[in-house]
Design a protein around this motif. Structure first.
Motif, PDB file in Angstrom:
ATOM      1  N   LEU A  85       0.827  -1.214   0.000  1.00 39.02           N
ATOM      2  CA  LEU A  85       0.000   0.000   0.000  1.00 39.02           C
ATOM      3  C   LEU A  85       0.857   1.259   0.000  1.00 39.02           C
ATOM      4  N   LEU A  86       1.970   1.189   0.735  1.00 39.11           N
ATOM      5  CA  LEU A  86       2.870   2.351   0.770  1.00 39.11           C
ATOM      6  C   LEU A  86       3.453   2.632  -0.615  1.00 39.11           C
ATOM      7  N   TRP A  87       3.789   1.546  -1.338  1.00 41.17           N
ATOM      8  CA  TRP A  87       4.296   1.715  -2.709  1.00 41.17           C
ATOM      9  C   TRP A  87       3.227   2.334  -3.604  1.00 41.17           C
ATOM     10  N   LYS A  88       1.999   1.843  -3.427  1.00 38.01           N
ATOM     11  CA  LYS A  88       0.897   2.333  -4.267  1.00 38.01           C
ATOM     12  C   LYS A  88       0.705   3.840  -4.020  1.00 38.01           C
ATOM     13  N   GLU A  89       0.727   4.186  -2.733  1.00 40.15           N
ATOM     14  CA  GLU A  89       0.538   5.585  -2.353  1.00 40.15           C
ATOM     15  C   GLU A  89       1.660   6.462  -2.939  1.00 40.15           C
ATOM     16  N   LEU A  90       2.908   5.935  -2.826  1.00 40.35           N
ATOM     17  CA  LEU A  90       4.062   6.694  -3.320  1.00 40.35           C
ATOM     18  C   LEU A  90       3.972   6.900  -4.836  1.00 40.35           C
ATOM     19  N   GLU A  91       3.632   5.841  -5.543  1.00 37.19           N
ATOM     20  CA  GLU A  91       3.567   5.952  -7.004  1.00 37.19           C
ATOM     21  C   GLU A  91       2.420   6.880  -7.428  1.00 37.19           C
ATOM     22  N   GLU A  92       1.306   6.793  -6.710  1.00 39.59           N
ATOM     23  CA  GLU A  92       0.173   7.666  -7.058  1.00 39.59           C
ATOM     24  C   GLU A  92       0.515   9.133  -6.793  1.00 39.59           C
ATOM     25  N   SER A  93       1.212   9.376  -5.672  1.00 40.73           N
ATOM     26  CA  SER A  93       1.518  10.785  -5.384  1.00 40.73           C
ATOM     27  C   SER A  93       2.561  11.311  -6.375  1.00 40.73           C
ATOM     28  N   CYS A  94       3.431  10.418  -6.844  1.00 36.87           N
ATOM     29  CA  CYS A  94       4.419  10.828  -7.852  1.00 36.87           C
ATOM     30  C   CYS A  94       3.698  11.147  -9.175  1.00 36.87           C
ATOM     31  N   ALA A  95       2.737  10.305  -9.539  1.00 40.00           N
ATOM     32  CA  ALA A  95       2.001  10.518 -10.800  1.00 40.00           C
ATOM     33  C   ALA A  95       1.203  11.827 -10.761  1.00 40.00           C
ATOM     34  N   ALA A  96       0.746  12.194  -9.569  1.00 42.34           N
ATOM     35  CA  ALA A  96      -0.082  13.399  -9.449  1.00 42.34           C
ATOM     36  C   ALA A  96       0.746  14.642  -9.130  1.00 42.34           C
ATOM     37  N   CYS A  97       2.073  14.462  -9.003  1.00 47.68           N
ATOM     38  CA  CYS A  97       2.943  15.570  -8.565  1.00 47.68           C
ATOM     39  C   CYS A  97       2.925  16.716  -9.586  1.00 47.68           C
ATOM     40  N   ARG A  98       2.804  17.918  -9.060  1.00 45.90           N
ATOM     41  CA  ARG A  98       2.888  19.118  -9.912  1.00 45.90           C
ATOM     42  C   ARG A  98       3.960  20.060  -9.351  1.00 45.90           C
ATOM     43  N   GLY A  99       4.981  19.424  -8.737  1.00 47.59           N
ATOM     44  CA  GLY A  99       6.038  20.179  -8.055  1.00 47.59           C
ATOM     45  C   GLY A  99       6.956  20.958  -8.992  1.00 47.59           C
ATOM     46  N   CYS A 100       6.953  20.608 -10.268  1.00 47.77           N
ATOM     47  CA  CYS A 100       7.702  21.376 -11.276  1.00 47.77           C
ATOM     48  C   CYS A 100       6.928  21.215 -12.581  1.00 47.77           C
ATOM     49  N   PRO A 101       7.288  21.972 -13.609  1.00 52.25           N
ATOM     50  CA  PRO A 101       6.448  21.932 -14.821  1.00 52.25           C
ATOM     51  C   PRO A 101       6.653  20.710 -15.723  1.00 52.25           C
ATOM     52  N   LEU A 102       7.586  19.807 -15.390  1.00 54.53           N
ATOM     53  CA  LEU A 102       7.921  18.741 -16.347  1.00 54.53           C
ATOM     54  C   LEU A 102       6.779  17.756 -16.614  1.00 54.53           C
ATOM     55  N   TRP A 103       5.804  17.674 -15.724  1.00 52.83           N
ATOM     56  CA  TRP A 103       4.670  16.763 -15.956  1.00 52.83           C
ATOM     57  C   TRP A 103       3.907  17.156 -17.219  1.00 52.83           C
ATOM     58  N   GLN A 104       3.997  18.427 -17.566  1.00 49.28           N
ATOM     59  CA  GLN A 104       3.223  18.916 -18.712  1.00 49.28           C
ATOM     60  C   GLN A 104       3.772  18.419 -20.048  1.00 49.28           C
ATOM     61  N   THR A 105       5.074  18.140 -20.084  1.00 49.36           N
ATOM     62  CA  THR A 105       5.685  17.768 -21.369  1.00 49.36           C
ATOM     63  C   THR A 105       6.056  16.291 -21.452  1.00 49.36           C
ATOM     64  N   ARG A 106       5.890  15.557 -20.357  1.00 54.31           N
ATOM     65  CA  ARG A 106       6.251  14.135 -20.405  1.00 54.31           C
ATOM     66  C   ARG A 106       5.181  13.349 -21.171  1.00 54.31           C
ATOM     67  N   THR A 107       5.597  12.164 -21.660  1.00 55.45           N
ATOM     68  CA  THR A 107       4.616  11.227 -22.215  1.00 55.45           C
ATOM     69  C   THR A 107       4.171  10.297 -21.101  1.00 55.45           C
TER      70      THR A 107
END
Ligand code: URA
Length: 195
Positions: free
Chosen positions: A5-27
């Motif tokens: 569950l901790l892994w799931k939580e970590l991966e989900e929070s990483c996927a939802a991260c908006r801590g820098c703009p790079l999420w906008q240009t990644r595939t």
């Protein structure tokens, strides 16, 4: 909470991260891959084109070269964990900016905390400067070990540097053999002195 569950939580929070703009240009998010109980963890710089396309770190030309070294020293790729400082590809493979690395470090810290590896190997100068010391000199210091808390740390040339400059490959082979030996010694000590 279980590790799963901790892994799931970590991966989900990483996927939802908006801590820098790079999420906008990644595939794809390139979270990390391999054994979640690994004794050895490799940390690179940031995903490249193939990694961005597949969501898996080190699958492009540099990753294929890394695989050859792992095989040469008898470390199965599935037995290690591989991640990057940045989880999203910087446009045109430019170097990570300090604010991007800073924002992304919490995800890597979460991964290290869950895996609890015996050894962390930085792939290249950028990871070594971030994880070992800011003035790390890869040409002078590659292959040297430092103990940080519960784990040993070292850095080797980035596989992309080996593609550009094959004269570094001998050093890489020597460093990878030393990593294998040091890991075996760490394991041996763990067996000699049970907690
Ligand atoms: N280079 C990196 O630093 N990481 C990857 O995942 C691929 C290439």
């Amino acid at each position: 909470m279980t590790d799963e569950l901790l892994w799931k939580e970590l991966e989900e929070s990483c996927a939802a991260c908006r801590g820098c703009p790079l999420w906008q240009t990644r595939t794809n998010l390139v979270f990390g891959t391999g054994s979640r109980t690994a004794e050895l963890m490799f940390v690179g710089e940031a995903p490249g084109e193939r990694e961005d396309q597949t969501g898996i770190p080190f699958v492009g030309p540099a990753g294929q070269l890394l695989d050859l070294y792992l095989e040469a020293v008898g470390i199965p790729r599935e037995s290690v964990y591989i991640a990057n400082i940045l989880k999203c590809r910087p446009p045109h493979n430019r170097d990570p900016q300090p604010e991007e690395s800073e924002a992304c470090m919490k995800h890597l810290r979460g991964q290290v905390k869950l895996i609890r590896p015996k050894m962390i190997v930085c792939l290249g100068r950028i990871a070594a400067m971030r994880l070992i010391k800011p003035d790390y000199r890869i040409t002078k210091e590659h292959g040297t070990f430092v103990r940080r808390g519960a784990f040993l740390m070292t850095a080797v040339y980035h596989p992309s540097a080996l593609l550009r400059d094959p004269s570094k490959r001998e050093d890489m082979y020597r460093d990878m053999k030393a990593i294998r030996r040091a890991l075996d010694e760490e394991k041996q000590q763990g067996e000699d002195y049970p907690a």
